[in-house]
Design an enzyme around this catalytic site. Structure first.
Site, PDB file in Angstrom:
ATOM      1  N   ASP A  73     -22.020  52.314  25.148  1.00 11.39           N
ATOM      2  CA  ASP A  73     -21.241  51.080  25.124  1.00 11.39           C
ATOM      3  C   ASP A  73     -21.242  50.480  23.718  1.00 11.39           C
ATOM      4  O   ASP A  73     -21.263  51.234  22.740  1.00 11.39           O
ATOM      5  CB  ASP A  73     -21.843  50.108  26.167  1.00 11.39           C
ATOM      6  N   HIS A  77     -20.245  43.252  25.587  1.00 12.50           N
ATOM      7  CA  HIS A  77     -19.942  44.182  26.676  1.00 12.50           C
ATOM      8  C   HIS A  77     -21.129  45.101  26.987  1.00 12.50           C
ATOM      9  O   HIS A  77     -21.510  45.278  28.153  1.00 12.50           O
ATOM     10  CB  HIS A  77     -18.700  44.999  26.284  1.00 12.50           C
ATOM     11  N   SER A 131     -15.675  48.036  34.237  1.00 17.48           N
ATOM     12  CA  SER A 131     -16.859  48.152  33.378  1.00 17.48           C
ATOM     13  C   SER A 131     -18.066  47.513  34.032  1.00 17.48           C
ATOM     14  O   SER A 131     -19.203  47.921  33.796  1.00 17.48           O
ATOM     15  CB  SER A 131     -16.626  47.440  32.036  1.00 17.48           C
TER      16      SER A 131
END
Lengths: 82, 650
Positions: free
Chosen positions: B33, B106, B436
């Protein structure tokens, strides 16, 4: 020249490494040099695939593709977060 | 995350289902990520024992990141930037850390969702307050930063997978993908090698719903995860001058609007830009027409939180953001910088009409905080990518859904919750949505199963998660697709919503080996080069053997009708429960499809015993192309229900 280059993922048939090499990375480098004097190795992959990433022109990619032991030369893809 | 452990049944009363020490803390989840914010409490190692002896990873040094930031929880942190820098030049270290540090948020969010430590009193600006934890909160985390602003390059992604395999992760969580769907895919190729080494790979299905054929990451050795909602909401009430009111959703926290009605204007009527004005695109609003008003903006073109910023900059006091038909009644919440709420498509149409027809429109927005026990839940997220499988229609994808809407998890200290440069707020947790977010839920649950059954293959773990997933509510009604308001189908939810408390005792599993997947590639008539790339060897298809996609031992069934009226699929189940007699129950929603199973009873005497069965799908081959029909095949011994979805497409 740089503008023409793209990143390629090069898949190698590891079992076809000539006996004159004792390390796969050296064989990969030798194969790459056969297609391009100036190209550098970005990554050498040992687990996810057998092969490496490099920057090449389309002509150099075509030239690399016909080197012994090269299975494929694929353009790098881009991904986005989900 | 807060709420999802309870929603998934992982709270105190089920604590005994999964070990809390020993095997559980030996499982390592690798997350590909944007990196990690190591100072987050979600990566506290308090109470963790030594790093597993099998671990070979390490923490790399770079901008604002040293190896000392890792600990017994965050046991690996690497970054892969060469591919990015060869194209974009050196990372601008004033804007982004050339290290595993996450400047985006994220990666910290996904990693903590999968395996974050327990953090009490977690919330975003007071919203979703509770005790946050990852699904496998005793597992260890290793992050592989492969994404850089604004994208992720395949050479870096592949390098991350390569190293994660070498480091000895047990689970790989990959919440990224690509829109162009073809065979040249570093994630799929790398995931094969991971699978071969027993690593469970879960990937996000993509956010391109509600379009059909919109899935990413559909290789059968990957577990593909779609998204659903929780039973939690963040309502914000819109009241119009005509006395009518509508409930939207918002994470705005700040000085509330006056409770009295304020002037209200539709953005398109406060702009000279006929193309982008209604979207509240930067520079399109006329301040004289917006000042002191609540502004209605349309979704699309630019990101939602930016629209609020545009309204605020033009002097607007508040914003009503309108869902389009694309989002339907979707209720994804945003941490707006001004008082703002997102309303569903139906309310949007009414509010828009009011703004256009009332000579002096007025409105107010009242923020109501966090509510739970929202029903029905889960509902399928409109954005969740859907089947049919764009590459291999005979493999049903996504595999299952998990929570992916308004998920609270740890956040970076580098940007505010809206992600906007102008957002100077800093929060320890943020609430965001996407597949996600659903993917790491499944990664964590897979790690839990791995801790209970360390010998299980990735396919066995996926099978347990899929065959025990549910697709109806407690009242028996089917899970709703929020995009349409009608029942979701296996093309949207796969096997259904993940249910870890039943997955831990699945009864039967559909296992798969590397050889099975290679046979699958032969059945697809992949050329020898492709097969050699994926297998990393000299594997060749046996010309004397008949390969069939229908025989890949997948825990679901997809039949692509191509002229014939009869299709036969073979499956083999392995008993992982006690002795028992399983009988089959078949359902088909239409008479156009008849499903028969032979034998209809499977008797098991001992654990690991295998039994095969054959399914015959007899279809009306004259149905028009584009038609779909669904059903299910369920085996039960009275204690377990082993369910497989069926999808037929013409």
């Amino acid at each position: 020249d740089g503008a023409q280059q793209s990143t390629y993922i090069v898949h190698m048939a590891k079992s076809q490494m000539p006996s004159s090499f004792d390390q796969h990375s050296l064989w990969y480098e030798s194969s790459l040099k056969s297609a391009s004097e100036s190209a550098e190795m970005l990554y050498t992959y040992n687990n996810a695939i057998h092969g490496f990433a490099t920057r090449l022109t389309p002509e150099e990619a075509d030239s690399l593709m016909v080197q012994p032991g090269v299975i494929s030369v694929q353009s790098e893809q881009q991904y986005e977060l989900h | 995350t807060t709420r999802t452990p309870l929603f998934l049944g992982l709270e105190v009363h089920n604590a005994g289902l999964f070990p809390e020490t020993g095997a559980a803390s030996d499982v390592v989840i690798g997350v590909l990520d944007t990196g990690v914010w190591p100072e987050s409490k979600s990566f506290s190692d308090e109470g963790y024992g030594p790093v597993p002896s099998t671990w070979k990873g390490e923490c790399e040094t770079g901008t604002n990141f040293t190896a000392s930031l890792c600990n017994r929880k965050l046991i690996g942190a690497r970054f892969f930037v060469t591919g990015y820098e060869k194209i974009n030049g050196p990372v601008d270290e004033s804007k982004e850390s050339r290290s595993p540090r996450d400047d985006d948020g994220h990666g910290t969010h996904t990693a903590s969702t999968a395996a974050g430590s327990v953090v009490e009193g977690a919330n975003l600006l007071g919203f979703a307050n509770g005790t946050a934890r990852g699904m496998a909160y005793r597992a260890r985390v290793a992050v592989y930063k492969v994404c850089w602003k604004p994208t992720c390059f395949g050479s870096d992604v592949l390098a991350g997978i390569d190293k994660a395999i070498e480091d000895n992760v047990n689970v790989l969580s990959i919440s990224l993908g690509r829109r162009r769907r073809d065979y040249n895919n570093e994630i799929a190729i790398g995931a094969f090698s991971a699978m071969e080494r027993g690593i469970f790979v879960s990937c996000s299905a993509g956010n391109d719903g509600p379009n059909p054929f919109s899935l990413s990451n559909v290789a059968p050795w990957i577990t593909t995860v779609g998204a659903g909602t929780l039973d939690r909401d963040f309502p914000a009430l819109v009241t119009l001058g005509n006395g009518k009111y509508y409930t939207g959703v918002s994470l705005f926290k700040g000085d509330a609007l006056s409770s009295k009605l304020l002037p209200f204007v539709y953005a398109g009527n406060a702009s000279n830009n006929a193309t982008y004005g209604n979207f509240c695109f930067p520079g399109t609003l006329i301040p004289e027409k917006v000042k002191g008003k609540i502004v209605m903006c349309e979704k699309g073109v630019n990101v939602r939180v930016e629209k609020g910023e545009v309204v605020k900059a033009a002097g607007g006091l508040g914003m009503i953001l309108a869902n389009t038909a694309y989002e339907g009644e979707e209720r994804t919440a945003n941490a707006f910088l001004l008082p703002a709420t997102t309303v569903g498509e139906k309310a949007s149409d009414i509010i828009r009409h009011y703004a256009f027809t009332d000579p002096n429109p007025t409105a107010s927005i009242v923020f109501q905080g966090t509510v739970v026990n929202v029903q029905p839940s889960p509902v399928l997220a409109a954005f969740s990518s859907r089947g049919p499988n764009p590459i291999t229609p005979n493999i049903l994808k996504p595999d299952l859904i998990a929570p992916g809407v308004n998920i609270l998890a740890a956040w970076t200290g580098a940007v505010g919750p809206s992600g906007l440069a102008s957002d100077t707020r800093r929060v320890e947790f943020n609430i965001i949505s996407g597949t996600s977010m659903s993917c790491p839920h499944v990664s964590g649950l897979a790690a839990l199963l791995k801790s209970v059954y360390p010998e299980w293959s990735p396919a066995a773990i996926r099978s347990a998660l899929m065959t025990t997933a549910y697709n109806t509510y407690k009242d028996g009604n089917p899970i709703i697709d929020i995009a349409t308001g009608i029942p979701s189908t296996p093309f949207e939810h796969g096997a259904g919503h993940v249910s870890p408390t039943t997955a831990v005792n699945p009864g039967l599993i559909y296992d798969l080996t590397t050889a099975d997947y290679l046979g699958f590639l032969c059945a697809l008539k992949y050329n020898s080069s492709l097969i050699r790339i994926i297998s990393r060897g000299n594997y060749t298809c046996d010309p004397s053997k008949t390969y069939s996609v229908a025989d890949l031992n997948y825990p679901s069934f997809a039949v692509n009708v191509d002229g014939s009226s009869t299709y036969k699929y073979t499956r083999t189940v392995t008993n992982v429960g006690g002795a028992g007699s399983y009988s089959v129950k078949v359902t088909s929603e239409t008479t156009a499809v008849k499903i028969s199973v032979e034998p209809a009873i499977l008797n098991f005497k001992e654990v690991n015993e295998k039994k095969s069965y054959e399914v015959t799908f007899t279809v009306d081959s004259s149905k028009p192309s584009g038609s779909n029909s669904f059903g299910s095949i369920e085996w039960s011994d009275g204690k377990h229900v082993v369910a497989s979805p069926v999808a037929i497409s013409w």
